[in-house]
Motif scaffolding. Structure first.
Motif, PDB file in Angstrom:
ATOM      1  N   MET A  41       1.083  -0.966   0.098  1.00 12.68           N
ATOM      2  CA  MET A  41       0.557  -0.220   0.114  1.00 12.68           C
ATOM      3  C   MET A  41       0.853   1.163  -0.249  1.00 12.68           C
ATOM      4  N   ARG A  42       0.348   2.479  -0.888  1.00  9.76           N
ATOM      5  CA  ARG A  42       1.375   3.265  -1.165  1.00  9.76           C
ATOM      6  C   ARG A  42       0.717   4.638  -0.317  1.00  9.76           C
ATOM      7  N   LEU A  43      -0.521   4.570   0.023  1.00  7.16           N
ATOM      8  CA  LEU A  43      -0.909   5.275   1.033  1.00  7.16           C
ATOM      9  C   LEU A  43      -0.563   5.096   2.334  1.00  7.16           C
ATOM     10  N   ASN A  44      -0.040   6.190   3.114  1.00  7.32           N
ATOM     11  CA  ASN A  44       0.935   5.737   4.554  1.00  7.32           C
ATOM     12  C   ASN A  44      -0.523   6.504   5.569  1.00  7.32           C
ATOM     13  N   SER A  45      -1.825   6.918   5.017  1.00  7.98           N
ATOM     14  CA  SER A  45      -2.708   6.720   6.331  1.00  7.98           C
ATOM     15  C   SER A  45      -2.989   6.026   7.409  1.00  7.98           C
ATOM     16  N   PRO A  46      -3.044   6.344   8.319  1.00 11.48           N
ATOM     17  CA  PRO A  46      -3.880   5.804   9.311  1.00 11.48           C
ATOM     18  C   PRO A  46      -5.274   5.622   9.353  1.00 11.48           C
ATOM     19  N   LYS A  47      -6.318   5.793   8.317  1.00  7.88           N
ATOM     20  CA  LYS A  47      -6.886   5.829   8.866  1.00  7.88           C
ATOM     21  C   LYS A  47      -7.024   4.228   7.436  1.00  7.88           C
ATOM     22  N   ILE A  48      -6.765   4.889   6.450  1.00  2.84           N
ATOM     23  CA  ILE A  48      -6.922   3.604   5.494  1.00  2.84           C
ATOM     24  C   ILE A  48      -6.117   2.288   6.116  1.00  2.84           C
ATOM     25  N   ASN A  49      -4.535   1.929   6.623  1.00  7.57           N
ATOM     26  CA  ASN A  49      -4.442   1.189   7.296  1.00  7.57           C
ATOM     27  C   ASN A  49      -5.377   0.779   8.160  1.00  7.57           C
ATOM     28  N   ILE A  50      -5.934   1.117   9.480  1.00  9.94           N
ATOM     29  CA  ILE A  50      -7.040   0.477   9.702  1.00  9.94           C
ATOM     30  C   ILE A  50      -7.922  -0.374   8.655  1.00  9.94           C
ATOM     31  N   MET A  51      -8.655   0.520   8.142  1.00 13.07           N
ATOM     32  CA  MET A  51      -9.322  -0.733   7.154  1.00 13.07           C
ATOM     33  C   MET A  51      -8.803  -1.550   6.643  1.00 13.07           C
ATOM     34  N   HIS A  52      -8.148  -1.446   5.680  1.00 18.37           N
ATOM     35  CA  HIS A  52      -6.792  -2.420   5.072  1.00 18.37           C
ATOM     36  C   HIS A  52      -6.678  -3.340   6.192  1.00 18.37           C
ATOM     37  N   LYS A  53      -6.169  -3.269   7.022  1.00 16.52           N
ATOM     38  CA  LYS A  53      -6.435  -4.628   8.343  1.00 16.52           C
ATOM     39  C   LYS A  53      -7.488  -5.162   8.377  1.00 16.52           C
ATOM     40  N   ALA A  54      -8.021  -4.364   8.234  1.00 14.91           N
ATOM     41  CA  ALA A  54      -9.279  -4.850   9.043  1.00 14.91           C
ATOM     42  C   ALA A  54     -10.756  -6.152   7.709  1.00 14.91           C
ATOM     43  N   CYS A  55     -10.130  -5.563   6.400  1.00 19.77           N
ATOM     44  CA  CYS A  55     -10.077  -6.173   5.141  1.00 19.77           C
ATOM     45  C   CYS A  55      -9.220  -7.235   5.116  1.00 19.77           C
ATOM     46  N   MET A  56      -8.549  -7.276   4.890  1.00 22.65           N
ATOM     47  CA  MET A  56      -7.722  -8.494   5.080  1.00 22.65           C
ATOM     48  C   MET A  56      -8.069 -10.253   6.161  1.00 22.65           C
ATOM     49  N   LYS A  57      -8.125  -8.804   7.284  1.00 26.37           N
ATOM     50  CA  LYS A  57      -8.455 -10.340   8.146  1.00 26.37           C
ATOM     51  C   LYS A  57     -10.551 -10.825   7.779  1.00 26.37           C
ATOM     52  N   ALA A  58     -11.521 -10.120   7.988  1.00 28.88           N
ATOM     53  CA  ALA A  58     -11.535 -10.394   6.645  1.00 28.88           C
ATOM     54  C   ALA A  58     -11.873 -11.064   5.606  1.00 28.88           C
ATOM     55  N   SER A  59     -10.974 -10.986   5.189  1.00 31.47           N
ATOM     56  CA  SER A  59     -11.206 -11.362   3.321  1.00 31.47           C
ATOM     57  C   SER A  59     -10.772 -13.514   3.813  1.00 31.47           C
ATOM     58  N   LYS A  60      -9.861 -13.347   4.605  1.00 30.42           N
ATOM     59  CA  LYS A  60      -9.405 -14.689   4.627  1.00 30.42           C
ATOM     60  C   LYS A  60     -10.183 -15.801   4.808  1.00 30.42           C
ATOM     61  N   SER A  61     -11.281 -15.004   5.908  1.00 27.37           N
ATOM     62  CA  SER A  61     -12.588 -15.876   6.352  1.00 27.37           C
ATOM     63  C   SER A  61     -13.841 -16.300   4.789  1.00 27.37           C
ATOM     64  N   MET A  62     -14.042 -14.816   4.600  1.00 23.83           N
ATOM     65  CA  MET A  62     -14.508 -15.067   3.544  1.00 23.83           C
ATOM     66  C   MET A  62     -13.929 -15.474   2.420  1.00 23.83           C
ATOM     67  N   ILE A  63     -12.916 -15.476   1.686  1.00 27.31           N
ATOM     68  CA  ILE A  63     -12.081 -17.080   0.720  1.00 27.31           C
ATOM     69  C   ILE A  63     -12.361 -18.172   1.344  1.00 27.31           C
ATOM     70  N   ARG A  64     -12.249 -18.216   2.282  1.00 28.55           N
ATOM     71  CA  ARG A  64     -12.626 -19.904   2.773  1.00 28.55           C
ATOM     72  C   ARG A  64     -14.198 -20.459   2.438  1.00 28.55           C
ATOM     73  N   ASP A  65     -14.465 -19.161   2.698  1.00 36.02           N
ATOM     74  CA  ASP A  65     -15.852 -19.673   2.746  1.00 36.02           C
ATOM     75  C   ASP A  65     -17.106 -19.557   1.412  1.00 36.02           C
ATOM     76  N   PHE A  66     -16.000 -18.759   0.594  1.00 39.92           N
ATOM     77  CA  PHE A  66     -16.151 -19.227  -0.725  1.00 39.92           C
ATOM     78  C   PHE A  66     -15.899 -20.133  -1.423  1.00 39.92           C
ATOM     79  N   GLY A  67     -15.031 -20.578  -1.055  1.00 39.69           N
ATOM     80  CA  GLY A  67     -14.518 -21.861  -1.489  1.00 39.69           C
ATOM     81  C   GLY A  67     -15.118 -23.015  -0.822  1.00 39.69           C
ATOM     82  N   GLU A  68     -15.851 -22.891  -0.090  1.00 37.28           N
ATOM     83  CA  GLU A  68     -17.282 -24.509   0.372  1.00 37.28           C
ATOM     84  C   GLU A  68     -18.910 -23.900   0.655  1.00 37.28           C
TER      85      GLU A  68
END
Ligand code: IPD
Ligand code: CA
Ligand code: CA
Length: 267
Positions: free
Chosen positions: A1-28
């Motif tokens: 990520m190039r944009l070093n903003s605290p808010k973007i970092n928080i949202m990015h972290k939340a997306c990454m965490k949620a997407s792991k479970s989402m990808i697993r669910d999508f597979g099943e």
């Protein structure tokens, strides 16, 4: 990520965490427990799981910030200065049917204005994000809207009508009208946030849709504007969270698209 903003970092972290479970669910997908929320609006167990992870992560960073999320509704309602707007899975029908076109959408609002946002497609690993005044990015690259000059040459995308919509006939008339003004056929991809993100990065030249919700478009508003695009609403008499009918495009074709949509005699 190039944009070093605290808010973007928080949202990015939340997306990454949620997407792991989402990808697993999508597979099943076939094993998911599906519940019905109303006509045309199915909510999956994965949707709720994803939302829970995102909310937990955002509240960890700022316990007092307001939240408006599609399934959970409002949290910390009184905080009008700082608020996250969340769609945990935008493109639920696609998700449910194993079609890899859906996203997590998170917008951050300050005193009623969307300041930054992320739209993350976990399957294609594409992160569209922007913060007001700092440009828009797709993963590590700066993105811009297309340079297409005429509506006729444009590739457009739309969505709806929703099941049971009272505007059904009108929406179809618009579809026919716009179809007659462009050489290529119009696309329908089933995820409004990604539709806007695709306009922002120049894949599509324009998007319009009636009867959307704030969480479908919140992140897209800042992303598209920062990518040099133009957002407008048909229902201009409403204030933002209640505006539902959107036109989003590159700035060249905007007026032409708007004029075509707003012409009275759509026969
Ligand atoms: C839907 C998607 C779809 C749009 C619908 C939305 P959901 O959101 O964005 O593209 O046509 O109007 O409700 O239900 O998948 O979060
Ligand atoms: Ca949505
Ligand atoms: Ca959703």
């Amino acid at each position: 990520m190039r944009l070093n903003s605290p808010k973007i970092n928080i949202m990015h972290k939340a997306c990454m965490k949620a997407s792991k479970s989402m990808i697993r669910d999508f597979g099943e997908i076939e094993k998911l427990q599906v519940s019905t929320k109303g006509p045309g609006d199915f909510v999956t167990a994965a949707d709720k799981k994803s939302e829970k992870i995102i909310i937990e992560e955002l509240l960890k960073a700022h316990p007092d910030y307001g939240i408006l999320s599609e399934e959970a509704g409002e949290i910390n309602k009184d905080n009008k200065n700082h608020r996250w707007i969340i769609d945990p899975i935008d493109g639920t029908m696609n998700f449910l049917n194993g079609i890899p076109q859906f996203a997590i959408s998170i917008g951050y609002e300050e005193k009623g204005e969307i300041i930054s946002g992320i739209i993350f497609d976990p399957i294609k690993d594409e992160m569209f994000f922007a913060e007001k005044g700092n440009g828009a990015f797709l993963n590590n690259s700066r993105m811009r809207v297309s340079n297409k000059k005429k509506l006729k040459d444009s590739i457009l995308v739309t969505g709806g009508p929703k099941f049971g919509s009272k505007k059904r006939e009108e929406i179809f008339k618009h579809y026919v009208k716009i179809s007659n003004n462009v050489d290529s056929s119009i696309r329908k991809f089933g995820s409004a946030s990604l539709d806007i993100a695709y306009v922002a990065c120049g894949r599509f030249d324009g998007f319009w849709q009636w009867e959307l919700n704030y969480w479908d478009i919140a992140a897209g508003l800042v992303i598209l504007r920062e990518a040099g695009g133009y957002v407008d609403f048909f229902d201009s008499n409403q204030k933002l969270p209640n505006k539902k009918n959107i036109i989003a495009s590159n700035s060249n074709i905007h007026q032409e698209l708007k004029d075509s949509l707003l012409k009275k005699n759509i026969e």
